[in-house]
Design a protein around this motif. Structure first.
Motif, mmCIF file in Angstrom:
data_model
loop_
_atom_site.group_PDB
_atom_site.id
_atom_site.type_symbol
_atom_site.label_atom_id
_atom_site.label_comp_id
_atom_site.label_asym_id
_atom_site.label_seq_id
_atom_site.Cartn_x
_atom_site.Cartn_y
_atom_site.Cartn_z
ATOM 1 N N PHE A 409 0.839 -1.202 0.000
ATOM 2 C CA PHE A 409 0.000 0.000 0.000
ATOM 3 C C PHE A 409 0.869 1.246 0.000
ATOM 4 O O PHE A 409 2.008 1.235 0.485
ATOM 5 N N ASN A 410 0.334 2.320 -0.554
ATOM 6 C CA ASN A 410 1.023 3.593 -0.571
ATOM 7 C C ASN A 410 0.942 4.235 0.803
ATOM 8 O O ASN A 410 -0.031 4.050 1.534
ATOM 9 N N LEU A 411 1.977 4.982 1.172
ATOM 10 C CA LEU A 411 2.014 5.604 2.497
ATOM 11 C C LEU A 411 0.844 6.547 2.732
ATOM 12 O O LEU A 411 0.464 6.816 3.869
ATOM 13 N N ASN A 412 0.253 7.075 1.649
ATOM 14 C CA ASN A 412 -0.898 7.981 1.796
ATOM 15 C C ASN A 412 -2.202 7.228 2.032
ATOM 16 O O ASN A 412 -3.224 7.827 2.333
ATOM 17 N N TYR A 413 -2.146 5.903 1.890
ATOM 18 C CA TYR A 413 -3.348 5.072 2.007
ATOM 19 C C TYR A 413 -3.524 4.648 3.461
ATOM 20 O O TYR A 413 -2.622 4.069 4.060
ATOM 21 N N GLN A 414 -4.666 4.956 4.046
ATOM 22 C CA GLN A 414 -4.894 4.644 5.454
ATOM 23 C C GLN A 414 -5.406 3.210 5.607
ATOM 24 O O GLN A 414 -6.438 2.853 5.028
ATOM 25 N N ILE A 415 -4.677 2.402 6.378
ATOM 26 C CA ILE A 415 -5.184 1.056 6.682
ATOM 27 C C ILE A 415 -5.713 1.084 8.115
ATOM 28 O O ILE A 415 -4.963 1.155 9.066
ATOM 29 N N THR A 416 -7.029 1.077 8.208
ATOM 30 C CA THR A 416 -7.642 1.283 9.531
ATOM 31 C C THR A 416 -8.427 0.086 10.036
ATOM 32 O O THR A 416 -8.600 -0.087 11.231
ATOM 33 N N ASN A 417 -8.915 -0.771 9.140
ATOM 34 C CA ASN A 417 -9.673 -1.938 9.607
ATOM 35 C C ASN A 417 -9.500 -3.110 8.646
ATOM 36 O O ASN A 417 -8.881 -2.988 7.584
#
Length: 460
Positions: A409-417
């Protein structure tokens, strides 16, 4: 003139070993005319199994000369000599590696007493130095120390000279260790490969994959395959047509992909790999007094381990450190066999669980902390590691204690759940090997980012 030598090393990765002890006996074919014996400070850690084998530890080497301080003496005593060693390829490689670190190309002719023994004393049960000299009645002292092993090789070599009455075998066996030259087609293949972390696939002309491997430097690793002299390397060199690769950035992702794809593809030259990459595991059980006990034991597929290890020594090192980090009892951790108190209790480093002085509730909390730290059973989490690019990261997803797969994933992409993660994850098989790879990697990489993920229960 011969320079008969033996080298003890730190152990470790190929071409990253360091010399810990060297012994050289200059032999004129009749008697020893000069000798050089020295411990050497390798300026790197010694592998625990090597310490157990040789008895040489870091404390012994603290004040020993470094290699550059003995290099001149080694050059002088071996000048115009044929190097002789038991498994000469190993000793010669280590010497050349040490000299290369100093910017010096060390070249000598060499003779291998293993190869000579097989020609001149056929039919032996074993050609390892210890077993061979014992079967021939040659006395040996200080086994697995440079001086003792080199002296035993002197006596063995003297016997081999006597047996080679025509001197033809020894003349044929002498070889100048040439710098290994790469074939033009091998150079072309290497030229197309990156110095990156990933998985590589070696193909033959019809496209079939004959070997799968992983490396932190694919170009360097393929170069080692193409210059190797063992049977497997030579077969790969003869059969290779092209090498493809998949960059992963993360060593953990590379290890997981390598393990899974070897199982799927079953390349012909990966067949020698062990069935399982781990042999031992950590188990917990409650004793009759309700205390949680820990035990390093041979891995058993019928039992659920807390974590697994490549060998018993690795497991023992882990539990020894855990006793210190979590203030655990040596007796209950399986390190100190006694019917009374453990040694740490005597020096006031144990709270007394070994003699029921500390309550099970209090002690078990600390054991439980260790278990939770080193097991991902029932956990929902993502391990974040390096990606293939500067602005990318890799994600290894564990859902309810089960390895689900990997993604980027790109660093700007939020992985939250979990729902977000599942959209970027490529599914992979959860098995004992993948569990071991993940646990072992997390254990060794303390600064790894691990995010605990909440299951997505919002269905609206």
């Amino acid at each position: 003139m011969y320079a008969i030598l033996d080298i003890e090393t730190t152990g470790g990765k190929y071409n990253e070993e360091g010399i810990t002890e060297i012994a050289i006996y200059k032999y004129d074919g009749h008697e020893v005319v000069d000798q050089f014996i020295s411990l050497v400070n390798p300026e790197r850690d010694i592998q625990p199994f090597v310490v157990n084998l040789t008895g040489i530890n870091s404390n012994m080497l603290r004040n020993a000369p470094k290699f550059y301080e003995v290099a001149k003496r080694i050059v002088e005593i071996t000048e115009d000599c044929i190097l002789v060693a038991h498994n000469a390829q190993f000793d010669y490689r280590i010497l050349c590696t040490e000299f290369r670190r100093l910017g010096f190309e060390y070249e000598r002719k060499s003779l291998c007493s293993v190869e000579l023994s097989k020609d001149l004393i056929p039919g032996q049960a074993s050609y390892s130095l210890g077993k061979l000299v014992r079967s021939l009645g040659i006395p040996v002292t200080d086994r697995h120390r440079a001086s003792g092993d080199a002296l035993a090789t002197v006596k063995l070599f003297k016997m081999l000279l006597d047996k080679d009455t025509t001197k033809s075998i020894i003349q044929k066996s002498v070889r100048l260790n040439p710098k290994l030259q790469l074939e033009p087609r091998h150079l072309d293949i290497i030229g197309e490969l990156p110095s990156a972390t990933g998985v590589y696939y070696i193909h033959k002309a019809d496209g079939d994959i004959i070997y799968i491997g992983k490396s932190n430097n694919i170009k360097k690793r393929i170069n080692q395959h193409f210059t190797g002299t063992n049977a497997k390397s030579k077969k790969i060199q003869a059969q290779v047509s092209t090498v493809t690769y998949e960059a992963t950035g993360s060593e953990l992702v590379a290890l997981l992909k390598e393990s899974e794809e070897i199982k799927k593809v079953k390349p012909i030259h990966n067949r020698a790999l062990r069935r399982s990459i781990f042999t031992h595991a950590l188990y917990a059980f409650k004793d009759e007094n309700d205390y949680l006990n820990l035990k390093i034991d041979v891995a058993d597929g019928r039992k659920k381990p807390i974590t697994t290890f490549s060998n018993r020594q690795s497991g023992k090192s882990f539990i020894t450190k855990a006793v210190e980090d979590y203030n655990l009892c040596q007796k209950l951790a399986g390190l100190y066999k006694t019917k009374t108190s453990c040694f740490n209790y005597e020096i006031k480093n144990c709270e007394g669980a070994c003699i029921q002085k500390e309550s099970p509730e209090s002690y078990n909390k600390r054991v439980q902390s260790l278990i939770e730290k080193n097991s991902y059973s029932n956990k929902n989490m993502v391990i974040v590691d390096r990606g293939r690019e500067v602005d990318e990261r890799s994600a290894i997803l564990i859902e309810n204690g089960v390895f689900k797969g990997i993604g980027f994933f790109n660093l700007n992409y939020q992985i939250t759940n979990l729902e977000v993660l599942e959209s970027i994850i490529t599914p992979m098989e959860n098995n004992r090997d993948s569990q071991h790879i993940i646990q072992n990697y997390v254990r060794k990489n303390k600064l790894l980012k691990i995010i605990q993920i909440q299951p997505n229960t919002n269905n609206t």
